[in-house]
Design a protein around this motif. Structure first.
Motif, mmCIF file in Angstrom:
data_model
loop_
_atom_site.group_PDB
_atom_site.id
_atom_site.type_symbol
_atom_site.label_atom_id
_atom_site.label_comp_id
_atom_site.label_asym_id
_atom_site.label_seq_id
_atom_site.Cartn_x
_atom_site.Cartn_y
_atom_site.Cartn_z
ATOM 1 N N ASP A 19 0.798 -1.440 -0.022
ATOM 2 C CA ASP A 19 0.252 -0.019 -0.014
ATOM 3 C C ASP A 19 0.794 1.447 -0.129
ATOM 4 O O ASP A 19 0.464 2.156 0.678
ATOM 5 C CB ASP A 19 -1.091 0.125 1.331
ATOM 6 N N GLY A 20 1.970 1.218 -0.846
ATOM 7 C CA GLY A 20 2.741 2.348 -1.025
ATOM 8 C C GLY A 20 3.708 2.731 0.227
ATOM 9 O O GLY A 20 4.517 3.590 0.394
ATOM 10 N N LYS A 21 3.709 1.666 1.182
ATOM 11 C CA LYS A 21 4.701 1.908 2.320
ATOM 12 C C LYS A 21 5.654 0.569 2.495
ATOM 13 O O LYS A 21 5.388 -0.502 2.129
ATOM 14 C CB LYS A 21 4.012 2.187 3.743
ATOM 15 N N GLU A 22 6.763 0.846 3.068
ATOM 16 C CA GLU A 22 7.888 -0.106 3.073
ATOM 17 C C GLU A 22 7.479 -0.767 4.290
ATOM 18 O O GLU A 22 7.632 -0.306 5.214
ATOM 19 C CB GLU A 22 9.169 0.408 3.083
#
Length: 81
Positions: A19-22
């Motif tokens: 979701d766009g986060k590491e």
């Protein structure tokens, strides 16, 4: 009398973008003593992510192991000199 021990320590992480986060899935570490027996460890921080991305995480584990084995060969060469 002082007794010195030389070793190489390596750490690594397996991180995935969700979701766009590491997010960190697993942690790897190894200690390679000169002329001694290496110690390689792994720790899974997010079991759910590990289970859904197992193939990718295992590839990272294998890449880490390959790197450690290459360092072991280098350390063995240094010991032989």
């Amino acid at each position: 009398m002082v007794k010195l021990n030389k070793q190489t320590t390596v750490t690594g992480v397996c991180a995935l973008t969700v979701d766009g986060k590491e997010k960190q899935v697993a942690y790897m570490n190894a200690t390679i003593p000169v002329g001694g027996t290496p110690n390689i460890g792994r720790s899974i921080q997010d079991v759910e992510l590990f289970n859904t991305n197992k193939e990718e995480v295992l590839k990272d584990f294998a890449a880490f192991d390959e790197y450690i084995y290459s360092l072991m060969e280098t350390e063995e060469t240094k010991t032989a000199e």
